[in-house]
Design a protein around this motif. Structure first.
Motif, PDB file in Angstrom:
ATOM      1  N   UNK A   1     104.367  22.910  14.889  1.00 57.53           N
ATOM      2  CA  UNK A   1     104.703  22.149  16.095  1.00 57.53           C
ATOM      3  C   UNK A   1     105.235  20.760  15.744  1.00 57.53           C
ATOM      4  N   UNK A   2     104.644  20.128  14.745  1.00 54.67           N
ATOM      5  CA  UNK A   2     105.086  18.788  14.344  1.00 54.67           C
ATOM      6  C   UNK A   2     106.508  18.836  13.796  1.00 54.67           C
ATOM      7  N   UNK A   3     106.799  19.821  12.962  1.00 54.24           N
ATOM      8  CA  UNK A   3     108.163  19.945  12.425  1.00 54.24           C
ATOM      9  C   UNK A   3     109.157  20.239  13.548  1.00 54.24           C
ATOM     10  N   UNK A   4     108.763  21.091  14.502  1.00 55.51           N
ATOM     11  CA  UNK A   4     109.638  21.427  15.617  1.00 55.51           C
ATOM     12  C   UNK A   4     109.930  20.185  16.458  1.00 55.51           C
ATOM     13  N   UNK A   5     108.883  19.445  16.815  1.00 61.76           N
ATOM     14  CA  UNK A   5     109.051  18.278  17.678  1.00 61.76           C
ATOM     15  C   UNK A   5     109.854  17.178  16.987  1.00 61.76           C
ATOM     16  N   UNK A   6     109.557  16.913  15.722  1.00 64.47           N
ATOM     17  CA  UNK A   6     110.281  15.834  15.039  1.00 64.47           C
ATOM     18  C   UNK A   6     111.739  16.197  14.810  1.00 64.47           C
ATOM     19  N   UNK A   7     112.029  17.455  14.499  1.00 61.94           N
ATOM     20  CA  UNK A   7     113.420  17.873  14.305  1.00 61.94           C
ATOM     21  C   UNK A   7     114.188  17.837  15.620  1.00 61.94           C
ATOM     22  N   UNK A   8     113.558  18.290  16.693  1.00 64.89           N
ATOM     23  CA  UNK A   8     114.214  18.259  17.998  1.00 64.89           C
ATOM     24  C   UNK A   8     114.449  16.817  18.442  1.00 64.89           C
ATOM     25  N   UNK A   9     113.481  15.943  18.222  1.00 61.83           N
ATOM     26  CA  UNK A   9     113.643  14.534  18.584  1.00 61.83           C
ATOM     27  C   UNK A   9     114.770  13.894  17.786  1.00 61.83           C
ATOM     28  N   UNK A  10     114.824  14.183  16.493  1.00 62.52           N
ATOM     29  CA  UNK A  10     115.895  13.623  15.668  1.00 62.52           C
ATOM     30  C   UNK A  10     117.261  14.139  16.078  1.00 62.52           C
ATOM     31  N   UNK A  11     117.348  15.416  16.396  1.00 63.72           N
ATOM     32  CA  UNK A  11     118.614  15.989  16.833  1.00 63.72           C
ATOM     33  C   UNK A  11     119.093  15.390  18.142  1.00 63.72           C
ATOM     34  N   UNK A  12     118.175  15.255  19.096  1.00 64.07           N
ATOM     35  CA  UNK A  12     118.556  14.686  20.391  1.00 64.07           C
ATOM     36  C   UNK A  12     118.925  13.214  20.265  1.00 64.07           C
ATOM     37  N   UNK A  13     118.201  12.474  19.430  1.00 64.27           N
ATOM     38  CA  UNK A  13     118.484  11.046  19.250  1.00 64.27           C
ATOM     39  C   UNK A  13     119.831  10.813  18.569  1.00 64.27           C
ATOM     40  N   UNK A  14     120.241  11.758  17.719  1.00 65.48           N
ATOM     41  CA  UNK A  14     121.512  11.584  17.017  1.00 65.48           C
ATOM     42  C   UNK A  14     122.702  12.145  17.782  1.00 65.48           C
TER      43      UNK A  14
END
Length: 180
Positions: A56-69
C-alpha cells in the motif's frame, strides 16, 4: 512404526521447493492466481500485515509522485499498481482507470475493495479528491503507512530478539547437560 531416514526429509523438501518454483513460473502472468496468493500472504501471521502495508505504501507514494509530476491519472494508476509489487493491485488497476474514464471518483472504486484498501486510506483519498489535492493526501497516506511499517518492524525485531535468546539459552543449557 517405520522411521524415515533424514535424507527422506531433505528429498521431500527439495521436491516441494522445485514444485513451488514450477508453479510460480507457470502462473507468473496469471493475475487471478497472483491475487489469491497475495490474499494468502496478507493474512499470514506476523509478516502478513507488514507485507500488505508495504504494498500500500509503494502504491500510494508512486501514485502521489505520478500525479504531482503531471502524469495522466490512468497512467499513474497503472504505474502505481506495477510499483506496488502486488498482483492484486495490478488486477484492480484497470477498474480504477475505468472509473476515472467514466467520471467516477477513485475513492468510490477503491471502496469496492475493502480488503485491499483500509478505511482510513479510502477516507483520505475521498477528502483529497473533494479538495483537489489527491497527490498531497496520497503523500500523507504514504507517510502514515511508513510510520506504521516502522512500528511493526520494531515489534518484530523485539519478538525475534526474545526467540533468539530462548534458542541460545536452550543451546547453552543442552551443552551444560552434555558436559555433566
Amino acid at each position: 512404526y517405520p522411521v524415515l531416514h533424514p535424507f527422506a526429509f531433505l528429498s521431500i523438501a527439495a521436491y516441494l521447493v522445485i514444485a513451488w518454483i514450477v508453479f510460480r513460473r507457470r502462473t507468473r502472468d496469471d493475475l487471478d492466481v497472483g491475487r489469491r496468493l497475495d490474499q494468502i500472504q496478507f493474512r499470514m501471521p506476523l509478516i502478513g500485515r507488514l507485507y500488505h502495508l508495504q504494498t500500500l505504501q509503494r502504491w500510494a507514494s508512486t501514485l502521489a509522485g505520478g500525479l504531482a509530476s503531471g502524469v495522466p491519472i490512468t497512467q499513474a494508476l497503472e504505474l502505481a499498481a506495477a510499483a506496488a509489487g502486488s498482483r492484486w493491485h495490478q488486477q484492480v488497476a484497470p477498474d480504477l482507470a475505468e472509473a476515472v474514464r467514466t467520471g467516477r471518483t477513485i475513492s468510490s472504486e477503491v471502496s469496492k475493495h475493502p480488503n485491499l484498501y483500509p478505511p482510513n486510506m479510502r477516507t483520505m483519498m475521498s477528502t483529497g479528491e473533494e479538495t483537489g489535492e489527491l497527490d498531497t493526501m496520497l503523500l500523507s497516506v504514504s507517510e502514515a503507512l511508513t510510520s506504521d511499517i516502522d512500528a511493526i518492524v520494531a515489534g518484530l525485531s523485539a519478538k525475534i530478539e526474545v526467540a533468539l535468546l530462548l534458542v541460545l539459552g536452550g543451546v547453552v543449557g543442552g551443552l551444560l547437560l552434555v558436559l555433566y
